[in-house]
Design a protein around this motif. Structure first.
Motif, PDB file in Angstrom:
ATOM      1  N   LEU A  85      -0.349  21.206  74.519  1.00 39.07           N
ATOM      2  CA  LEU A  85      -1.371  20.382  75.160  1.00 39.07           C
ATOM      3  C   LEU A  85      -0.811  19.672  76.384  1.00 39.07           C
ATOM      4  O   LEU A  85      -1.546  19.423  77.341  1.00 39.07           O
ATOM      5  N   ALA A  86       0.476  19.371  76.382  1.00 39.79           N
ATOM      6  CA  ALA A  86       1.099  18.758  77.557  1.00 39.79           C
ATOM      7  C   ALA A  86       1.061  19.718  78.746  1.00 39.79           C
ATOM      8  O   ALA A  86       0.843  19.304  79.888  1.00 39.79           O
ATOM      9  N   GLU A  87       1.250  21.002  78.479  1.00 36.33           N
ATOM     10  CA  GLU A  87       1.271  21.996  79.553  1.00 36.33           C
ATOM     11  C   GLU A  87      -0.093  22.178  80.185  1.00 36.33           C
ATOM     12  O   GLU A  87      -0.185  22.593  81.345  1.00 36.33           O
ATOM     13  N   VAL A  88      -1.157  21.845  79.453  1.00 30.54           N
ATOM     14  CA  VAL A  88      -2.502  21.983  80.018  1.00 30.54           C
ATOM     15  C   VAL A  88      -3.142  20.627  80.300  1.00 30.54           C
ATOM     16  O   VAL A  88      -4.339  20.531  80.559  1.00 30.54           O
ATOM     17  N   ASN A  89      -2.308  19.574  80.236  1.00 33.33           N
ATOM     18  CA  ASN A  89      -2.756  18.228  80.624  1.00 33.33           C
ATOM     19  C   ASN A  89      -3.894  17.724  79.732  1.00 33.33           C
ATOM     20  O   ASN A  89      -4.867  17.147  80.208  1.00 33.33           O
ATOM     21  N   ALA A  90      -3.737  17.942  78.407  1.00 32.30           N
ATOM     22  CA  ALA A  90      -4.807  17.548  77.485  1.00 32.30           C
ATOM     23  C   ALA A  90      -4.258  16.882  76.223  1.00 32.30           C
ATOM     24  O   ALA A  90      -4.850  16.970  75.152  1.00 32.30           O
ATOM     25  N   GLU A  91      -3.139  16.169  76.345  1.00 35.18           N
ATOM     26  CA  GLU A  91      -2.515  15.540  75.175  1.00 35.18           C
ATOM     27  C   GLU A  91      -3.388  14.462  74.537  1.00 35.18           C
ATOM     28  O   GLU A  91      -3.239  14.144  73.358  1.00 35.18           O
ATOM     29  N   ASP A  92      -4.276  13.878  75.327  1.00 32.76           N
ATOM     30  CA  ASP A  92      -5.118  12.792  74.832  1.00 32.76           C
ATOM     31  C   ASP A  92      -6.480  13.275  74.346  1.00 32.76           C
ATOM     32  O   ASP A  92      -7.378  12.462  74.099  1.00 32.76           O
ATOM     33  N   ALA A  93      -6.644  14.559  74.177  1.00 36.92           N
ATOM     34  CA  ALA A  93      -7.952  15.109  73.806  1.00 36.92           C
ATOM     35  C   ALA A  93      -8.482  14.537  72.499  1.00 36.92           C
ATOM     36  O   ALA A  93      -9.698  14.478  72.286  1.00 36.92           O
ATOM     37  N   ARG A 124     -10.428  23.920  76.065  1.00 37.26           N
ATOM     38  CA  ARG A 124      -9.080  24.092  76.635  1.00 37.26           C
ATOM     39  C   ARG A 124      -8.025  24.087  75.538  1.00 37.26           C
ATOM     40  O   ARG A 124      -7.016  24.788  75.646  1.00 37.26           O
ATOM     41  N   ARG A 125      -8.262  23.299  74.496  1.00 36.45           N
ATOM     42  CA  ARG A 125      -7.314  23.270  73.371  1.00 36.45           C
ATOM     43  C   ARG A 125      -7.234  24.641  72.706  1.00 36.45           C
ATOM     44  O   ARG A 125      -6.144  25.128  72.390  1.00 36.45           O
ATOM     45  N   ARG A 126      -8.392  25.259  72.503  1.00 34.99           N
ATOM     46  CA  ARG A 126      -8.407  26.582  71.876  1.00 34.99           C
ATOM     47  C   ARG A 126      -7.732  27.619  72.772  1.00 34.99           C
ATOM     48  O   ARG A 126      -7.003  28.485  72.280  1.00 34.99           O
ATOM     49  N   GLU A 127      -7.974  27.527  74.068  1.00 29.48           N
ATOM     50  CA  GLU A 127      -7.341  28.461  75.004  1.00 29.48           C
ATOM     51  C   GLU A 127      -5.829  28.289  75.012  1.00 29.48           C
ATOM     52  O   GLU A 127      -5.076  29.275  75.062  1.00 29.48           O
ATOM     53  N   PRO A 174      -5.661  18.535  87.224  1.00 33.84           N
ATOM     54  CA  PRO A 174      -4.920  19.762  87.521  1.00 33.84           C
ATOM     55  C   PRO A 174      -4.288  20.296  86.239  1.00 33.84           C
ATOM     56  O   PRO A 174      -3.907  19.532  85.351  1.00 33.84           O
ATOM     57  N   LYS A 175      -4.218  21.601  86.134  1.00 33.19           N
ATOM     58  CA  LYS A 175      -3.692  22.325  84.975  1.00 33.19           C
ATOM     59  C   LYS A 175      -4.707  22.441  83.849  1.00 33.19           C
ATOM     60  O   LYS A 175      -4.703  23.429  83.120  1.00 33.19           O
ATOM     61  N   LEU A 176      -5.592  21.457  83.709  1.00 28.49           N
ATOM     62  CA  LEU A 176      -6.606  21.578  82.669  1.00 28.49           C
ATOM     63  C   LEU A 176      -7.768  22.444  83.150  1.00 28.49           C
ATOM     64  O   LEU A 176      -8.312  23.244  82.393  1.00 28.49           O
TER      65      LEU A 176
END
Length: 215
Positions: A57-65, A46-49, A133-135
């Motif tokens: 990363l906030a927009e895809v709900n993955a800031e803590d990746a 998801r980070r690469r996408e 959601p979003k991720l």
């Protein structure tokens, strides 16, 4: 040591049915293997996408990746009187994980109803990427984060802190803590280790309301 606390239920979004889940105090190598072997590849994809589509990363709900739960577990293991770990398992996998703190400068209330009284501070809380959601387009389970917040409130009651909890939120989770949980938003810290993050707190009064809704 990892010990079973309770049997709870998570809603499977696809079927609409509630499934048995198990809440544990502590974690083990299996939980860390789930995070590294199942969570991290999905986060990385998801980070690469997101990078390719110019999303944050906030927009895809993955800031803590990038969080390294193995290192956090070692910190807790070395100071078990200060830190607690909790994990939620369902469907043969780790669905959520949380690290809490019982003492230190973050463990005093900012709420006007009980300023400077002790609270449980939620250091880190994360749900599995497939539940977000979003991720992902179709999240699997609903309610994992709420279960762990309830666990932090219960720990606060056990410690005779009145159910009070506090935390600093990543930007993508602010709406969850403010609207879904009902925590008070005290704005963004302007200095210190949490500079730039918004601080949220659940007062004793709001903790009682939260628990009444839970049950």
């Amino acid at each position: 040591m990892k010990g079973l606390i309770d049997r709870v239920f998570l809603k499977n979004r696809a079927t609409g049915l509630y499934e048995d889940a198990h809440l544990y105090h502590g974690l083990d190598s299996t939980n860390l293997a789930h995070i590294e072997g199942r969570w991290r590849p999905l986060f990385e994809l998801r980070r690469r996408e997101a990078k390719a589509s110019l999303q944050t990363l906030a927009e895809v709900n993955a800031e803590d990746a990038h969080w390294e739960w193995g290192k956090k577990a070692l910190v807790a293991l070395n100071d078990p009187f200060l830190f607690d770990f909790f994990v939620l398992e369902c469907g043969g996998s780790t669905q959520a994980i949380m690290m809490t703190r019982k003492g230190g400068q973050d463990c005093f209330s900012r709420h006007p109803e009980h300023q400077r009284t002790p609270l449980i501070y939620v250091e880190f809380l994360a749900t599995a990427p497939w539940n977000r959601p979003k991720l992902v387009a179709d999240p699997t389970y609903k309610g994992a984060g709420r279960v762990l917040i309830g666990t932090a409130v219960s720990l606060s009651l056990e410690e005779e802190f009145g159910g009070r909890i506090g935390l600093h939120s990543l930007r993508g989770a602010e709406v969850f803590y403010r609207d879904a949980i009902g925590m008070t938003d005290f704005g963004t810290d302007s200095e210190g280790v949490h500079k730039g993050l918004r601080y949220f707190e659940l007062s004793s009064r709001d903790a009682a309301t939260f628990l009444s809704v839970q049950h």
